[in-house]
Design an enzyme around this catalytic site. Structure first.
Site, PDB file in Angstrom:
ATOM      1  N   LYS C  75       0.945  -1.204  -0.145  1.00  0.00           N
ATOM      2  CA  LYS C  75      -0.120  -0.074   0.036  1.00  0.00           C
ATOM      3  C   LYS C  75       0.830   1.286   0.069  1.00  0.00           C
ATOM      4  O   LYS C  75       1.874   1.224   0.638  1.00  0.00           O
ATOM      5  CB  LYS C  75      -0.861  -0.134   1.342  1.00  0.00           C
ATOM      6  CG  LYS C  75      -2.046   1.016   1.259  1.00  0.00           C
ATOM      7  CD  LYS C  75      -2.917   0.965   2.586  1.00  0.00           C
ATOM      8  CE  LYS C  75      -3.782   2.026   2.384  1.00  0.00           C
ATOM      9  NZ  LYS C  75      -4.792   1.611   3.800  1.00  0.00           N
ATOM     10  N   SER C 150      -9.688   2.215   3.016  1.00  0.00           N
ATOM     11  CA  SER C 150      -8.881   2.851   2.355  1.00  0.00           C
ATOM     12  C   SER C 150      -7.813   1.940   1.376  1.00  0.00           C
ATOM     13  O   SER C 150      -7.105   2.646   0.544  1.00  0.00           O
ATOM     14  CB  SER C 150      -8.168   4.162   3.021  1.00  0.00           C
ATOM     15  OG  SER C 150      -7.144   3.340   4.054  1.00  0.00           O
ATOM     16  N   SER C 174     -10.022   0.032   7.258  1.00  0.00           N
ATOM     17  CA  SER C 174      -9.575   0.019   5.939  1.00  0.00           C
ATOM     18  C   SER C 174      -9.034  -1.350   5.302  1.00  0.00           C
ATOM     19  O   SER C 174      -8.409  -0.920   4.187  1.00  0.00           O
ATOM     20  CB  SER C 174      -8.469   1.286   6.013  1.00  0.00           C
ATOM     21  OG  SER C 174      -9.154   2.720   6.008  1.00  0.00           O
TER      22      SER C 174
END
Lengths: 98, 487, 492
Positions: C75, C150, C174
């Site tokens: 990420k 997210s 997330s």
């Protein structure tokens, strides 16, 4: 926590974010809406409860006073928006620090 | 203009850089004078994703510093974030301590040169990280005002800092300096800091106000900044007290403001400050764990009373060592340790102190070698005893001292071997005196006729006759006796 | 056919396949699929090949690597030396990280191959990935829908076979919510289990890194590699992390699973409700005893979270000021430079959270907002502690619906409600995961959309939690039933 009002301009100044008048209005409305929902917390009986200081209790985490490698200066300054010689360079500072 | 007497009310706030190998929250070296931006890493540069981990030694130093001043070490203390923006702040928040500092209270005791004992209470000593350093370019004098840009070096960012805040118990500029010297003395003795204002490892501000003598309410205070040495602290506080007094005598009012000391003009000037108070939005730093100590853990860190300079100072002063000399000894760790071992043997503290700070100190200065390295303990002890016994006078002392300096030789042996002992036997010296007076009839007559300066000549003659060995003090005494006796 | 990390590591470890060839396949697939899926902001092809070469050398030398050759998506709020690390924000759009996050380094040391940096909601603030300032990520199950957030890019990458393991970060949900939206496993361990050093902070007391994968076993393998004390993170716990992968069980006999009274399914769409009711029944079928538990303060979770997280983020994001790295918009003085830089560099959601967070911490409001929220948090944790006296794990939805269409949630608060089920576990710091539990096809959807079942356990009970999740997965095999419909379209 009686009011859901927020002085967006004052807060934006504290946070060093320039906002247009439109943004002040829009964010103001959105954040006041959030604060209205947040007001529900006033109903919770939190009186005697201690605020969560740490999620997972631990104490005295510290490290030994032993040197670790630093970053090379050229790597450090390579990412600088503006540098001059060995230094980071910024526009003039107007106000004195605290 | 009123004829009111005012008293000054002064509080000191200072920041002391700790002596550690590494910074407060990362492993970068904590060292003064390195090339700019070479002792930096993601943590002390505030890079994305970096996290602080506290330096155990910095924590211990601060606790020990507090204990040395009888501060309370709470069972629980924590770090808080102090949020504000400034180019030398890598994270635009400083990790500090707000409402639960690692030490609270305490008292700093100090003795003024005239022997007056004073004290000043501490509010707290807490731990925080230092900021980077900025220099300003594009103006004629390097100051912020009028500059076009600033250059920032983050070597200093993250250095561990003790913030020491005093209560407003100080009543004069001299006391303020004595207070700072007492702080410095203790911190140096504990090894927690070098406390060198010129290197920035001590920075201090003073809060100064005045009030009518005998009043209990505080007057309006000003904050004085930019003092770079103990001497400028003294001058700045005196200047500010005088400035405030002049204003009040004229019927004016003191404006609460920050004033900067100007070393060159010898005055303080109002600093262009934004009057809005900073909202630092303190909150507990979620990246750090609290500091929780048991009484046993705290006790293990407690400095021994006898290792503290206050203790040694009290002992010296009680033994009639003059205050200034006492301070000088205590301020030099090597000398203090040396003094202690020598005085233990001579059992003559004042004489030991006076001796060490006279000729040996002078020699140390000239040679660049500290007293305790130039002189062996044995040599010091013997020299002091030889003088006390009257075996040698000051001239011989100096000569023998220079002989043994830097060697391991024994002064007593040298004196014995070379027959340097002065003659202090009353009878023997009387004999010399008699011989000289007998031979110097004219001088004797002159003396008795009023020419008292002849005494020095006669003294010289006695010294010559004795081959330089007569105790000059005794010679003078006996000469005077004989000369004033009726023939 | 998407391959699991476990099978790849086994093949490479046995010498049946080389890390280099697998890496080339994944890179080719990613190059084909990324223009449509948008999982990656940066594909790190050279770095991947260099790591693959090294892994092949190490395997040949006899080293045993738990994740040998496993393609890894990182990420983009996690630092990886030499890679562009953007947090999907204009303020870091051109920043190259000079160091690597500890958790990522541990994965690389275990043999994983870094394929690229994945898209996210800017600074991890969001529940749909629509707040990214640098790219759009589409749900591989339906390219007209969001992947969740997210960690949207990370889950999309795994769902599309562009990686076998992805790292995500979870602050209020997330990892779990997007994992549910994209039909993959997403696991957030107990706060403190995985080091946050190198994870660009959003809310320090809530952020946790966790693995995203096709199977529970894969997440267990990745967790085992990442977990453990890190001297560079003072909040990482100093507890031995028992390996979870060897403890995965196949049934739930003797396990008590709590169903939360307050998480009444009645308010959900009928098909969603039916899916969760079936999931609860499956738990029983597999041997679990269902018990009703109560979390009375669960309803206050969103309000509590949306004071604490923004407050911490307002402080964490202050460092983005144009001085030392990242975007700078010049000004006549440094104050003007700060304001212009941060105005240009941060997107609207980030600004909103910084503003509300600053407000919550400011003088006069601190006690009423921040402190009060931290007290509410204590109550939430106490609720869970009480609930866990009656059960070993709690089951509930990961999200109230399947993935929604782009721009479906125009009002910020309606987006915040997507975290309703996941926030309480974050506030209490508990381990929690989402595992695929079935499909729905809403009237406006042209293809089936996955749903995720959330499981949570007491603090540090990762072993038990992953065991229960594995048993559920083995006994229902939902994820194995179908692959994302979009895969063919995107060339994956």
């Amino acid at each position: 926590m009686s009011s859901s009002k927020i002085d967006v301009r004052y807060v934006a100044k504290l946070a060093r974010i320039a906002l247009t008048d439109d943004e002040v209005a829009t964010y103001g409305a959105q954040l006041e809406n959030l604060l209205e929902h947040v007001a529900a917390l006033e109903q919770l009986p939190v009186g005697d409860v201690a605020p969560t200081a740490q999620v997972i209790p631990a104490r005295n985490v510290a490290r030994d006073d032993v040197p670790q490698p630093s970053l090379a200066r050229d790597v450090v300054l390579a990412g600088a928006p503006q540098s001059q010689g060995a230094y980071f360079r910024v526009p003039r500072i107007i106000a004195e620090a605290e | 203009m009123n004829g009111q007497t005012y008293e000054a009310v002064i509080g000191i706030e200072c920041h002391v850089e700790l002596r550690t190998e590494t910074k407060m929250f990362c492993g970068c070296r904590n060292v003064f004078g390195a090339e700019p931006n070479t002792n930096v890493c993601p943590v002390c540069l505030g890079m994305p994703g970096a996290l602080p981990v506290p330096n155990r030694v910095a924590l211990e130093h601060t606790i020990r510093a507090g204990l040395a001043f009888a501060a309370e070490i709470p069972a629980y203390s924590k770090f808080d974030r102090k949020n504000y923006f400034y180019p030398d702040m890598p994270k635009d928040y400083q990790i500090s301590q707000y409402d639960m500092p690692i030490t609270s209270g305490g008292v700093v005791e100090y003795v003024l040169d005239d022997g007056t004992r004073k004290s000043c209470r501490l509010t707290r000593i807490h731990l925080e990280e230092d900021t980077g350093k900025s220099t300003h370019g594009g103006s004629s004098d390097g100051r912020i005002a009028g500059s076009a840009f600033s250059l920032v070096d983050f070597n200093r960012a993250g250095v561990p800092l003790m913030e020491c805040v005093s209560e407003p118990d100080i009543r004069s500029a001299a006391e303020a300096v004595a207070f700072l010297e007492a702080l410095k003395r203790t911190f140096v003795a504990l090894g927690v800091s070098d406390v060198k204002m010129e290197e920035g490892s001590l920075r201090c501000d003073a809060n100064v106000s005045i009030r009518p003598a005998g009043a209990t309410e505080y007057g309006t205070k000003t904050e004085i900044k930019n003092m770079n040495s103990f001497r400028s602290v003294f001058r700045a506080i005196e200047s500010e007290i005088a400035r405030q007094e002049a204003i009040l005598r004229d019927g004016g009012r003191i404006v609460q403001e920050t004033r900067g000391w100007d070393e060159v003009t010898g005055t303080t000037h109002s600093m262009r400050s934004k009057e809005e108070a900073h909202d630092y939005r303190y909150f507990p730093d979620p990246d750090l764990t609290p500091i929780e100590l048991t009484p046993a853990e705290i006790d293990r860190m407690r400095p021994r009373a006898e290792d503290l300079p206050q203790h040694m100072l009290a002992v010296l002063v009680a033994e009639n060592v003059p205050v200034k000399r006492a301070h000088q000894i205590v301020d030099d760790a090597g000398l203090a340790a040396f003094y202690r071992s020598v005085a233990a043997k001579t059992k003559a503290p004042a004489a030991t102190a006076n001796f060490l700070l006279a000729d040996p100190a002078r020699l140390a200065n000239e040679s660049g070698t500290p007293v305790h390295e130039g002189l062996s303990e044995r040599a010091a002890v013997e020299l002091i005893q030889l003088v006390a016994a009257g075996t040698i006078g000051s001239k011989t002392l100096k000569a023998v001292l220079e002989r043994v300096w830097g060697t391991g030789e024994s002064p007593a042996e040298i004196v014995e071997r070379e027959g340097l002992a002065q003659v202090s036997d009353r009878g023997a010296v009387e004999a010399y005196v008699r011989d000289v007076l007998a031979a110097q009839g004219k001088s004797v007559a002159d003396y008795r006729a009023g020419k008292t300066n002849v005494l020095q000549f006669l003294k010289g003659q006695v010294m010559k006759t004795s081959g330089g060995k007569a105790d000059p003090v005794l010679v003078e005494e006996l000469l005077k006796e004989s000369l004033s006796a009726t023939p | 056919m998407r391959r699991t990390a476990a099978s790849i590591a086994r093949s490479v470890g046995r010498g049946e396949a080389g890390a280099a060839e697998i890496t080339e396949e994944i890179l080719a697939l990613s190059e084909r699929a990324n223009p449509s899926v948008g999982a990656y902001l940066t594909i790190t092809a050279d770095l991947a090949r260099a790591h693959a070469r090294r892994v092949d050398e190490r395997v040949a030398a006899g080293e045993s690597l738990p994740l040998a050759g496993v393609p890894l998506a990182v990420k983009d709020n996690m630092c990886l030396t030499g890679t562009r690390t953007t947090c999907a924000s204009k303020i870091l759009a051109d920043w190259t990280a000079p160091y690597t996050a500890t958790a990522v380094q541990r994965l690389l040391d275990a043999g994983a191959i870094p394929i690229g940096k994945t898209n996210l909601d800017e600074f991890a603030m969001g529940s749909s990935c629509e707040n990214s300032a640098l790219g759009v990520t589409r749900n591989p199950w339906d390219l007209e829908r969001v992947p969740g957030g997210s960690s949207g890019g990370s889950v999309a990458a795994v769902a599309a076979g562009m990686a076998a393991i992805a790292t995500g970060s979870d602050t209020g949900g997330s990892i779990r919510e997007p994992a549910a939206f994209c039909g993959v496993v997403g696991f957030k361990p107990t706060y403190g289990r995985i080091s946050r050093y190198g994870l660009i902070a959003f809310a320090s007391s809530l952020d946790q890194i966790g693995p995203i994968s096709l199977t529970v076993e894969d997440s267990a393998l990745a967790y085992d590699v990442m977990a453990g004390k890190d001297p560079f993170d003072a909040t990482s716990v100093d507890l031995v992390a028992d390996a979870t992968a060897p403890a995965l069980r196949d049934d739930l006999k003797g396990v008590r699973v709590g169903i939360v009274r307050e998480f009444d399914l009645a308010g959900l769409d009928a098909d969603v409700r039916a899916c969760y009711e079936a999931a609860y029944k499956d738990l029983e079928r597999l041997g679990a005893e269902l018990v009703e538990v109560s979390l009375p303060t669960a309803d206050y979770g969103v309000a509590t979270y949306y004071l604490i997280a923004p407050a911490e983020c307002s402080s964490n994001l202050a460092r983005f000021d144009g001085v030392r790295y990242g975007l700078r918009v010049d000004g006549p003085d440094v104050g003007a430079m700060y304001e212009a830089t941060r105005a240009a560099g941060f997107g609207p959601e980030v600004k909103r959270r910084i503003l509300i967070g600053t407000h919550a911490l400011s003088s006069g409001y601190y006690d009423a907002y921040y402190v009060r929220a931290q007290k509410a948090r204590t109550l939430v944790a106490a609720d869970f502690a009480r609930a866990f006296e009656a059960c070993d794990a709690i089951a509930c939805p990961s999200a109230a619906s399947a993935a929604f269409r782009f721009n479906a949630k125009s009002d910020p608060y309606s987006m915040y409600l997507m975290d309703y089920y996941t926030i309480p576990m974050s506030l209490a710091g508990l381990p929690a995961l989402s595992v695929p539990c079935g499909y729905v096809q809403p009237p406006d959807a042209s293809r089936p959309l996955p749903l995720g079942l959330q499981l949570t356990a007491p603090a540090f009970a990762e072993r038990a939690l992953l065991g229960i999740a594995h048993a559920y997965e083995a006994g229902t095999r939902h994820a194995a039933q179908m692959e994302p419909a979009g895969l063919a379209e995107v060339g994956a």
